[in-house]
Structures are given as C-alpha cells and as structure tokens.
Design an enzyme around this catalytic site. Structure first.
Site, PDB file in Angstrom:
ATOM      1  N   TRP A 184     -32.944   7.463 -41.545  1.00  0.00           N
ATOM      2  CA  TRP A 184     -32.693   6.021 -41.376  1.00  0.00           C
ATOM      3  C   TRP A 184     -33.131   5.622 -39.975  1.00  0.00           C
ATOM      4  CZ3 TRP A 184     -29.438   3.670 -37.703  1.00  0.00           C
ATOM      5  CH2 TRP A 184     -29.476   2.269 -37.755  1.00  0.00           C
ATOM      6  N   GLU A 225     -33.230   5.968 -46.292  1.00  0.00           N
ATOM      7  CA  GLU A 225     -32.183   4.949 -46.443  1.00  0.00           C
ATOM      8  C   GLU A 225     -32.739   3.572 -46.072  1.00  0.00           C
ATOM      9  OE1 GLU A 225     -28.826   5.594 -43.838  1.00  0.00           O
ATOM     10  OE2 GLU A 225     -27.667   3.949 -44.705  1.00  0.00           O
ATOM     11  N   LYS A 227     -32.384  -0.731 -45.464  1.00  0.00           N
ATOM     12  CA  LYS A 227     -31.433  -1.658 -44.844  1.00  0.00           C
ATOM     13  C   LYS A 227     -32.016  -3.063 -44.866  1.00  0.00           C
ATOM     14  CE  LYS A 227     -28.321  -2.061 -40.945  1.00  0.00           C
ATOM     15  NZ  LYS A 227     -27.613  -1.337 -39.898  1.00  0.00           N
ATOM     16  N   ASP A 259     -27.083   2.562 -49.127  1.00  0.00           N
ATOM     17  CA  ASP A 259     -25.827   2.354 -48.399  1.00  0.00           C
ATOM     18  C   ASP A 259     -25.316   1.007 -48.868  1.00  0.00           C
ATOM     19  OD1 ASP A 259     -24.173   1.167 -46.297  1.00  0.00           O
ATOM     20  OD2 ASP A 259     -24.756   2.842 -45.013  1.00  0.00           O
ATOM     21  N   HIS A 262     -25.857  -2.320 -47.054  1.00  0.00           N
ATOM     22  CA  HIS A 262     -27.209  -2.699 -46.644  1.00  0.00           C
ATOM     23  C   HIS A 262     -27.909  -3.667 -47.584  1.00  0.00           C
ATOM     24  CE1 HIS A 262     -27.745   1.041 -43.839  1.00  0.00           C
ATOM     25  NE2 HIS A 262     -26.660   0.336 -43.593  1.00  0.00           N
ATOM     26  N   HIS A 286     -24.608   6.164 -49.347  1.00  0.00           N
ATOM     27  CA  HIS A 286     -23.682   6.030 -48.233  1.00  0.00           C
ATOM     28  C   HIS A 286     -22.616   5.056 -48.692  1.00  0.00           C
ATOM     29  CE1 HIS A 286     -26.013   7.405 -44.410  1.00  0.00           C
ATOM     30  NE2 HIS A 286     -25.648   8.398 -45.190  1.00  0.00           N
ATOM     31  N   ASP A 294     -22.891  -5.689 -42.640  1.00  0.00           N
ATOM     32  CA  ASP A 294     -22.811  -4.225 -42.641  1.00  0.00           C
ATOM     33  C   ASP A 294     -21.812  -3.764 -41.579  1.00  0.00           C
ATOM     34  OD1 ASP A 294     -23.553  -1.542 -43.171  1.00  0.00           O
ATOM     35  OD2 ASP A 294     -25.006  -1.591 -41.533  1.00  0.00           O
ATOM     36  N   ASP A 296     -19.255  -1.756 -41.732  1.00  0.00           N
ATOM     37  CA  ASP A 296     -18.773  -0.372 -41.798  1.00  0.00           C
ATOM     38  C   ASP A 296     -17.264  -0.255 -41.641  1.00  0.00           C
ATOM     39  OD1 ASP A 296     -21.064   1.470 -42.311  1.00  0.00           O
ATOM     40  OD2 ASP A 296     -21.910   0.375 -40.618  1.00  0.00           O
ATOM     41  N   ASP A 326     -19.895   6.641 -45.005  1.00  0.00           N
ATOM     42  CA  ASP A 326     -20.564   6.172 -43.782  1.00  0.00           C
ATOM     43  C   ASP A 326     -19.906   4.894 -43.290  1.00  0.00           C
ATOM     44  OD1 ASP A 326     -22.233   5.595 -41.698  1.00  0.00           O
ATOM     45  OD2 ASP A 326     -23.868   4.823 -42.943  1.00  0.00           O
TER      46      ASP A 326
HETATM   47  C1  RNT Z   1     -26.853   2.304 -40.341  1.00  0.00           C
HETATM   48  C2  RNT Z   1     -26.947   3.307 -41.435  1.00  0.00           C
HETATM   49  C3  RNT Z   1     -26.871   4.733 -41.012  1.00  0.00           C
HETATM   50  C4  RNT Z   1     -25.833   4.983 -39.955  1.00  0.00           C
HETATM   51  C5  RNT Z   1     -25.595   6.445 -39.651  1.00  0.00           C
HETATM   52  C6  RNT Z   1     -24.772   6.637 -38.425  1.00  0.00           C
HETATM   53  O1  RNT Z   1     -26.748   1.014 -40.778  1.00  0.00           O
HETATM   54  O2  RNT Z   1     -25.976   3.034 -42.376  1.00  0.00           O
HETATM   55  O3  RNT Z   1     -26.684   5.525 -42.125  1.00  0.00           O
HETATM   56  O4  RNT Z   1     -24.610   4.392 -40.272  1.00  0.00           O
HETATM   57  O5  RNT Z   1     -26.795   7.093 -39.571  1.00  0.00           O
HETATM   58 ZN    ZN Z   2     -25.734   4.447 -43.921  1.00  0.00          ZN
END
Ligand code: RNT
Ligand code: ZN
Length: 419
Positions: A184, A225, A227, A259, A262, A286, A294, A296, A326
C-alpha cells in the site's frame, strides 16, 4: 441461566433452523485472523523519529504507548490472552529491530532485523504477515514513493519492496505458514493533477519490479491495497480501486486487498467480496471501521461488519479470504482497542457461521422473498450470546466483560509506569 446448560438450550434453538453450532465453533477455531502490530504504538515503529505520513492519522494520546520492541511484545501478549480464536501476527517493515543486527535503511532490510519477531511468533505458534512501509521516512519525496518521477527515489522504494519479499519468504520458511505481503502506498495529490496516468504507469512498473524478486507464490502471497483518498491527497490517489484491481487481475498470483475504509461512504465491501471471489482464487481484507472517512476506528460487531463476515461464510470463502485487522486508535487504552476489535470480528464470523445460510439461499432461489425477509429477521433473535460464551470458554478466554478487569490491572501496573 449461564454456562454449559445455557449453551445446550441455545444449541437446540439453532437446531430448529438446521444450524449446528458445535460445528460452527469448531470451524472458527481453525480460521486465522491477522492481528496488526501497529495498533500498539500508533503506527510509529522503531526505525524513525519523524511523524506518521502517507495521509493516515492517529488521534489521541492515551498513556502507556509501547515505545520499545519489548513493550510492544508484552502488550501483544496481553491482548492475545483476551482474544479467542486462531491468530497471525501482522508486521510492518518499520517494526524492524536493530539491536542485534545493526541499523539498516528500508532498502537494505534483511531477515535478521526481524529475527526477534520470528522467535516471538514461533513461541506462540503464530504465522506472520508483512507490509513494506512506504511512509514515515525521509526518502518519501514530495509525498511520493513508487510513483515518483524522481528515479532515485522510486528505485529506493523498489529496493524496499524487494527486501520485503525476501523477508516475507523468511517468515514463511520459519513459521511454516504462508506470509501475506501487502503493498500500500499513499502516493497522490492534494489538488487536481496534470497527469493522472503517468504516476500509475510508474506505479505499475514499480510493483512489477518488486514482484520480479524471486519468491514462491504459494508461500508469499503478494497483495495490492487500493484507496480512494488520504489526508492531504484528496484529489488523486494513484493506487485507486480500478488500478489495483486491474493490476491483481492481470498479474498471476497477485491478490487484491480491500480495506473497508477505502471506499466512498455508501459503497460496501460486503458486496464486493462475492464479486471478487467470482474471479480471484484468493483475496485479502483489511477490516476497519470508517466513521465518515477512513478514520480507522476500532472494529465493532455492527451491521456492515456482520455483513462482510456473512459474505465470506456464504461464499465458502473462509479459506480463500485472508483477513487482517487494520485500525489505530490512540484515544483509548490501546490493548482494549486491539481486544474489542479482534473479538468483534470473531463474533461476526461466528455469527455468520451460525446462520441458516443454505435455507436462506433456497428461499431466494425459489423466489420466496416474503419468507426470506421474515426468516432473516427472526434469526436475529436467536441466542447467539450463549454460542459466543461457549466459544470463548472452549478457547480459554473470558466471554463477558470480565476480561476488562485485566486491562485495568495491566494499565495500572504496567502502562502508566512506563516512562
Ligand atoms: C492506509 C492503509 C494501510 C495502513 C497500514 C498501516 O490507509 O489502510 O493498510 O493502514 O499499512
Ligand atoms: Zn489498510
């Protein structure tokens, strides 16, 4: 009523719908979920003093953050002791440990920089997943890594990616468990770019160079990955959904990684899982909780989390979907954040395994949509709590809020005493 007799009652309730809860419990015990080391220290790692970059953000400064490998390992152990189920350890390259092997920059990382992690994982019977770290480093030039028009910069990060393929091979060889290696990058532009294709062509070439590093694709599973945007790169992200999905589809053995933070807020990954499983032998996830963006946040046992788990189970995808958590929350006890998120995903999987999936499918296929709705609503009331309690009991962890006392003790006796 609680304990075993509570479970026996619940089991009979589920049997009325044709669901075998013993089987569900047994199945879940074998399904690995990858625990992200970076929740323990706000994605800081051990190889730099600078800020977190790449368009991601942790907020909060709850006391007790792990600052050394020993502290982080101690915290992971505490977290693991409160989670039911099978785990893998998910590491990032910036968590290299330099004491024995001496410092090396990201492009020169070697397996010995992760020897302590391997020892830690083996002692706990954990497989390891890995992530090159394309952020939080002074060689990120103008916010760019693998898409950089500066060839020196781009080559530095390609070397980093290749070093990580070799380290992933080492993890797989040492643990005997395949290593999922996820690429990523946060590369993009805050404002309207003049060239959207150039960076993507450079990114494509960069990943192709990285994956040309010799590796056994059955042991090192390389993912890309996607985004939609990051902080400071709101207008353009090179590794968009279309880009990464097309890359994975057109390169043998490469997995797409979704993810669920994303995508645009009304898009759901639960619907994307079955779409990708029509084409890809294996995919990766993720699992996070986006709040408006995003962000988290810690994963909860909420509707979309359950829906994602249901899709994996209904598609018979438990062996084809590599699942990793994640998220990073620095505003609450970090160990509790780990535990709540991991337990939530375990609950979602168990819940999905306890659905009368075949019956529901038949109702759909016979166009009995009235009964489908009625039954989908009724099964929500089944005594799932008793099944969860039994699962935790069999896994040797607390099922109710009792585990939280251990967090409080650990906070008082370990975390707040840290310098
Ligand atoms: C970031 C991605 C990625 C990170 C990690 C720490 O938006 O989700 O996966 O969260 O690599
Ligand atoms: Zn991620």
């Amino acid at each position: 009523m609680s304990g075993k007799s509570f479970y026996e009652e619940a089991k009979r309730e589920y049997e009325r719908y044709g669901v075998d809860t013993d089987r569900a419990i047994k199945r879940l015990k074998d399904i690995p979920v990858s625990l992200h080391c970076w929740q323990g220290d706000d994605v800081t790692g051990f190889d730099h003093d600078g800020p977190l970059t790449g368009g991601i953000q942790t907020t909060g400064n709850y006391p007790g953050k792990a600052k050394t490998p020993e502290e982080l390992m101690q915290d992971i152990d505490m977290a693991l002791s409160l989670m039911p189920g099978k785990k893998k350890l998910n590491l990032h390259a910036n968590y290299a440990i330099f004491d024995e092997a001496g410092f090396a920059d990201r492009d020169a990382l070697r397996p010995e920089h992760f020897a302590k992690w391997v020892r830690f994982a083996k002692e706990r019977d954990l497989g390891i997943d890995f992530n090159p770290t394309f952020f939080s480093h002074d060689r990120v030039k103008d916010g760019l890594t693998l898409t950089s028009p500066n060839e020196d910069t781009r080559q530095f990060w390609i070397r980093h990616g290749k070093a990580c393929v070799r380290i992933s091979e080492y993890f797989a060889a040492e643990t005997g468990v395949p290593c999922v290696m996820n690429i990523w990058i946060g590369d993009g532009y805050k404002d309207i770019p003049a060239d959207r294709m150039g960076p993507r062509l450079r990114y494509k070439d960069s990943i192709e160079q990285i994956i040309s590093e010799p590796h056994d694709a059955s042991k090192v599973k390389i993912c890309v990955e996607s985004k939609v945007f990051g902080i400071g790169v709101e207008s353009y992200t090179a590794g968009s959904a279309e880009f990464t999905l097309s890359f994975a589809a057109s390169h043998e053995g490469i997995l797409p990684l979704m993810d669920n933070g994303h995508y645009h807020p009304t898009e759901v990954v639960s619907d994307k899982i079955p779409a990708l499983l029509c084409y890809f032998p294996e995919i990766a996830l993720h699992i996070t909780r986006p709040v408006r963006w995003d962000s988290d946040h810690v994963v909860l046992f909420d509707d979309e989390t359950r829906e994602m788990a249901k899709e994996i189970v209904r598609c018979d995808g438990l062996d084809r979907v590599h699942m990793a958590l994640d998220y990073f929350d620095a505003s609450i006890n970090r160990i509790s954040a780990w535990v709540v998120g991991f337990r939530s995903w375990q609950k979602a999987l168990l819940y999905a395994l306890c659905m009368p999936n075949e019956t529901l499918k038949t109702l759909q296929d016979t166009n009995d949509l009235t009964k489908l709705m009625a039954m989908q609503e009724e099964v929500k009331m089944l005594p799932f709590g008793a099944v969860w309690e039994e699962y935790c009991r069999e896994c040797g962890v607390d099922s109710g809020i009792d585990w939280f006392e251990k967090i409080t003790d650990y906070e008082e006796n370990v975390l707040v005493k840290r310098a």
